[in-house]
Design an enzyme around this catalytic site. Structure first.
Site, PDB file in Angstrom:
ATOM      1  N   LYS A 153       1.025  -1.502   0.254  1.00 50.51           N
ATOM      2  CA  LYS A 153       0.291   0.047   0.295  1.00 50.51           C
ATOM      3  C   LYS A 153       0.370   1.312  -0.059  1.00 50.51           C
ATOM      4  O   LYS A 153       0.933   2.219  -0.631  1.00 50.51           O
ATOM      5  CB  LYS A 153      -0.647  -0.070   1.292  1.00 50.51           C
ATOM      6  CG  LYS A 153      -2.111  -0.974   0.976  1.00 50.51           C
ATOM      7  CD  LYS A 153      -2.692  -0.811   2.811  1.00 50.51           C
ATOM      8  CE  LYS A 153      -1.762  -1.516   3.743  1.00 50.51           C
ATOM      9  NZ  LYS A 153      -1.298  -2.112   4.212  1.00 50.51           N
ATOM     10  N   ARG A 169     -10.164   0.642   9.479  1.00 52.84           N
ATOM     11  CA  ARG A 169      -9.214  -0.965   9.335  1.00 52.84           C
ATOM     12  C   ARG A 169     -10.506  -1.507  10.440  1.00 52.84           C
ATOM     13  O   ARG A 169      -9.706  -2.616  10.622  1.00 52.84           O
ATOM     14  CB  ARG A 169      -8.192  -0.972  10.596  1.00 52.84           C
ATOM     15  CG  ARG A 169      -6.733  -0.871   9.269  1.00 52.84           C
ATOM     16  CD  ARG A 169      -5.334  -0.629  10.569  1.00 52.84           C
ATOM     17  NE  ARG A 169      -4.149  -1.699  10.053  1.00 52.84           N
ATOM     18  CZ  ARG A 169      -3.603  -0.710   9.871  1.00 52.84           C
ATOM     19  NH1 ARG A 169      -3.473   0.198   9.043  1.00 52.84           N
ATOM     20  NH2 ARG A 169      -2.321  -1.199   9.128  1.00 52.84           N
ATOM     21  N   ARG A 219      11.571  -5.668   5.234  1.00 47.40           N
ATOM     22  CA  ARG A 219      11.091  -4.097   4.837  1.00 47.40           C
ATOM     23  C   ARG A 219      12.529  -3.580   5.633  1.00 47.40           C
ATOM     24  O   ARG A 219      12.110  -3.369   6.330  1.00 47.40           O
ATOM     25  CB  ARG A 219      10.286  -3.658   5.020  1.00 47.40           C
ATOM     26  CG  ARG A 219       9.817  -1.839   5.500  1.00 47.40           C
ATOM     27  CD  ARG A 219       8.232  -2.106   5.331  1.00 47.40           C
ATOM     28  NE  ARG A 219       7.113  -2.739   6.347  1.00 47.40           N
ATOM     29  CZ  ARG A 219       5.747  -2.711   5.638  1.00 47.40           C
ATOM     30  NH1 ARG A 219       5.039  -1.699   5.117  1.00 47.40           N
ATOM     31  NH2 ARG A 219       5.377  -3.439   6.957  1.00 47.40           N
ATOM     32  N   ARG A 277      11.313  -1.322  11.213  1.00 45.81           N
ATOM     33  CA  ARG A 277      10.019  -1.164  11.970  1.00 45.81           C
ATOM     34  C   ARG A 277       9.921  -2.231  13.148  1.00 45.81           C
ATOM     35  O   ARG A 277      10.448  -3.401  12.756  1.00 45.81           O
ATOM     36  CB  ARG A 277       9.099  -0.726  10.819  1.00 45.81           C
ATOM     37  CG  ARG A 277       8.575   0.430  10.307  1.00 45.81           C
ATOM     38  CD  ARG A 277       7.183   0.225   9.723  1.00 45.81           C
ATOM     39  NE  ARG A 277       5.984  -0.339  10.086  1.00 45.81           N
ATOM     40  CZ  ARG A 277       4.590  -0.081   9.573  1.00 45.81           C
ATOM     41  NH1 ARG A 277       5.087  -0.037   8.035  1.00 45.81           N
ATOM     42  NH2 ARG A 277       4.359  -1.130  10.067  1.00 45.81           N
ATOM     43  N   ARG A 328      -0.444  -9.081  13.033  1.00 42.59           N
ATOM     44  CA  ARG A 328      -1.361  -8.114  12.300  1.00 42.59           C
ATOM     45  C   ARG A 328      -2.001  -8.520  11.545  1.00 42.59           C
ATOM     46  O   ARG A 328      -2.784  -8.027  10.700  1.00 42.59           O
ATOM     47  CB  ARG A 328       0.385  -6.901  11.285  1.00 42.59           C
ATOM     48  CG  ARG A 328       0.610  -6.047  13.198  1.00 42.59           C
ATOM     49  CD  ARG A 328       2.246  -5.813  12.728  1.00 42.59           C
ATOM     50  NE  ARG A 328       1.638  -5.111  11.540  1.00 42.59           N
ATOM     51  CZ  ARG A 328       3.272  -4.297  10.332  1.00 42.59           C
ATOM     52  NH1 ARG A 328       4.346  -5.577  11.326  1.00 42.59           N
ATOM     53  NH2 ARG A 328       3.687  -4.342   9.576  1.00 42.59           N
TER      54      ARG A 328
HETATM   55  P1  ADP Z   1       1.007  -1.498   7.076  1.00 38.35           P
HETATM   56  O1  ADP Z   1       1.437  -0.899   6.220  1.00 38.35           O
HETATM   57  O2  ADP Z   1       1.878  -2.522   7.417  1.00 38.35           O
HETATM   58  O3  ADP Z   1      -0.516  -2.442   7.477  1.00 38.35           O
HETATM   59  P2  ADP Z   1       0.626   0.572   9.090  1.00 38.35           P
HETATM   60  O4  ADP Z   1       1.757   1.803   8.919  1.00 38.35           O
HETATM   61  O5  ADP Z   1      -0.566   0.600   8.052  1.00 38.35           O
HETATM   62  O6  ADP Z   1       1.334  -0.760   8.485  1.00 38.35           O
HETATM   63  O7  ADP Z   1       0.234   0.739  10.433  1.00 38.35           O
HETATM   64  C1  ADP Z   1       1.394  -0.154  11.850  1.00 38.35           C
HETATM   65  C2  ADP Z   1       0.317  -0.156  13.170  1.00 38.35           C
HETATM   66  O8  ADP Z   1      -0.034   1.740  13.027  1.00 38.35           O
HETATM   67  C3  ADP Z   1      -0.967  -1.015  12.711  1.00 38.35           C
HETATM   68  O9  ADP Z   1      -0.533  -2.215  13.298  1.00 38.35           O
HETATM   69  C4  ADP Z   1      -2.371  -0.130  14.093  1.00 38.35           C
HETATM   70  O10 ADP Z   1      -0.988  -0.600  14.900  1.00 38.35           O
HETATM   71  C5  ADP Z   1      -1.211   1.389  13.997  1.00 38.35           C
HETATM   72  N1  ADP Z   1      -2.401   1.560  13.070  1.00 38.35           N
HETATM   73  C6  ADP Z   1      -2.130   2.146  11.705  1.00 38.35           C
HETATM   74  N2  ADP Z   1      -4.076   2.751  10.998  1.00 38.35           N
HETATM   75  C7  ADP Z   1      -4.475   2.554  12.231  1.00 38.35           C
HETATM   76  C8  ADP Z   1      -6.017   2.857  12.031  1.00 38.35           C
HETATM   77  N3  ADP Z   1      -6.880   2.614  11.221  1.00 38.35           N
HETATM   78  N4  ADP Z   1      -6.406   2.380  13.309  1.00 38.35           N
HETATM   79  C9  ADP Z   1      -5.871   1.465  14.004  1.00 38.35           C
HETATM   80  N5  ADP Z   1      -4.366   1.668  14.302  1.00 38.35           N
HETATM   81  C10 ADP Z   1      -3.925   1.909  12.757  1.00 38.35           C
HETATM   82  P1  ADP Z   2       2.338  -2.249   2.858  1.00 38.89           P
HETATM   83  O1  ADP Z   2       2.109  -0.555   3.492  1.00 38.89           O
HETATM   84  O2  ADP Z   2       1.230  -2.153   2.617  1.00 38.89           O
HETATM   85  O3  ADP Z   2       2.593  -2.460   4.449  1.00 38.89           O
HETATM   86  P2  ADP Z   2       4.352  -1.412   1.268  1.00 38.89           P
HETATM   87  O4  ADP Z   2       4.529  -1.231   0.978  1.00 38.89           O
HETATM   88  O5  ADP Z   2       5.550  -1.377   2.938  1.00 38.89           O
HETATM   89  O6  ADP Z   2       3.311  -2.122   2.618  1.00 38.89           O
HETATM   90  O7  ADP Z   2       5.238  -2.789   1.043  1.00 38.89           O
HETATM   91  C1  ADP Z   2       6.078  -3.872   2.046  1.00 38.89           C
HETATM   92  C2  ADP Z   2       7.330  -4.530   1.992  1.00 38.89           C
HETATM   93  O8  ADP Z   2       7.009  -5.329   0.869  1.00 38.89           O
HETATM   94  C3  ADP Z   2       8.179  -3.328   1.156  1.00 38.89           C
HETATM   95  O9  ADP Z   2       9.961  -3.919   1.768  1.00 38.89           O
HETATM   96  C4  ADP Z   2       8.246  -3.254  -0.200  1.00 38.89           C
HETATM   97  O10 ADP Z   2       9.533  -3.023  -0.498  1.00 38.89           O
HETATM   98  C5  ADP Z   2       7.647  -4.317  -0.607  1.00 38.89           C
HETATM   99  N1  ADP Z   2       6.814  -4.714  -1.726  1.00 38.89           N
HETATM  100  C6  ADP Z   2       6.195  -3.892  -2.162  1.00 38.89           C
HETATM  101  N2  ADP Z   2       4.802  -3.747  -3.327  1.00 38.89           N
HETATM  102  C7  ADP Z   2       6.200  -5.191  -3.877  1.00 38.89           C
HETATM  103  C8  ADP Z   2       6.150  -5.701  -4.296  1.00 38.89           C
HETATM  104  N3  ADP Z   2       5.432  -5.548  -5.940  1.00 38.89           N
HETATM  105  N4  ADP Z   2       6.469  -7.614  -4.726  1.00 38.89           N
HETATM  106  C9  ADP Z   2       7.527  -7.512  -3.633  1.00 38.89           C
HETATM  107  N5  ADP Z   2       7.710  -6.420  -3.183  1.00 38.89           N
HETATM  108  C10 ADP Z   2       7.081  -5.785  -2.730  1.00 38.89           C
END
Ligand code: ADP
Ligand code: ADP
Ligand code: ZN
Length: 213
Positions: A13, A88, A127, A160, A171
């Site tokens: 995302k 979420r 990541r 992270r 998660r």
């Molecule tokens: P990822 O992209 O890997 O899903 P995020 O950066 O979106 O991770 O979220 C990291 C953490 O931040 C989540 O595991 C949660 O603890 C918190 N978080 C993010 N967005 C929300 C939300 N909309 N509601 C509640 N917690 C959130």
């Molecule tokens: P999210 O915001 O959904 O948690 P990220 O964009 O941070 O996800 O991506 C999670 C990890 O996967 C990062 O290390 C990123 O570089 C990698 N990644 C993202 N898109 C791809 C893809 N299409 N193929 C392989 N790895 C990817």
């Protein structure tokens, strides 16, 4: 363009949000990034969020909904926005709908980046993010030019704290339980579009542009 991007943790995302932000010229609003910024600044909200994020749990809705509403009221969101990581759960989605209705705003689409569970722990554990500019890399799939250094700004890359295997697994479970029901919720509204996120980075973005046309 007024968009939500959703998908399992690690689906890509944030990575695709950068492309979308540039292509459509809209602000990228990530609740995860907002919480991490608050943690770094050491605010009360940051300290509270930390407790939940460390365990891979959701930060309480009252806090989360409040910061999103405040952010959406800022001027740069008038023409469009991309919300990433929010809502979420159903409660957040309902609160968002109510807020949008009050402000006469309609979402153009909810974009689901679909990636199977099996691929995702490896994506999260590998990541790496720039602690300065927030750019995202992967130790196998998207390596920086120099190990551990951001291509954009030359600062150090970090892992992270919630990208450990145990927290990543948790998660994903939280997603299944609380976030997955949103797909049906937005399908019923007729605004859900899905792309296959388990493809090359560029191909995923090509597909996103195609479904948003
Ligand atoms: P990822 O992209 O890997 O899903 P995020 O950066 O979106 O991770 O979220 C990291 C953490 O931040 C989540 O595991 C949660 O603890 C918190 N978080 C993010 N967005 C929300 C939300 N909309 N509601 C509640 N917690 C959130
Ligand atoms: P999210 O915001 O959904 O948690 P990220 O964009 O941070 O996800 O991506 C999670 C990890 O996967 C990062 O290390 C990123 O570089 C990698 N990644 C993202 N898109 C791809 C893809 N299409 N193929 C392989 N790895 C990817
Ligand atoms: Zn950087």
């Amino acid at each position: 363009m007024k968009l939500l991007i959703t998908g399992r943790p690690g689906a890509g995302k944030g990575t695709q949000a950068v492309n979308i932000r540039e292509y459509y010229n809209i602000p990228h609003i990530s609740t995860g990034d907002m919480f991490r910024a608050a943690m770094k600044a050491g605010t009360k909200m940051g300290l509270l969020a930390k407790e939940y994020m460390e365990k891979g749990q959701l930060v309480p809705d009252e806090v989360t909904i409040g910061i999103v509403k405040d952010r959406l009221l800022e001027d740069d969101c008038k023409e469009g926005f991309l919300l990433d990581g929010f809502p979420r759960n159903i409660k957040q989605a309902e609160a968002l709908d109510e807020f949008l209705k009050e402000n006469n705003v309609n979402l153009d689409a909810v974009l689901d980046v679909n990636v199977a569970q099996e691929v995702l722990v490896r994506r999260m554990v590998g990541r790496r993010v720039c602690k300065n500019c927030g750019a995202t890399y992967h130790v196998e799939f998207n390596k920086p030019k120099v190990d551990g250094i951001c291509d954009n700004c030359g600062n150090a890359l970090i892992q992270r704290p919630d990208d450990t295997e145990a927290t990543a697994v948790n998660r994903l479970a939280v997603y299944d339980e609380q976030t997955a029901p949103l797909l049906d919720y937005y399908k019923k509204q007729g605004i859900l579009v899905t792309v296959d996120g388990d493809q090359d980075f560029d191909k995923v973005f090509e597909d996103i542009k195609a479904v948003l046309k």
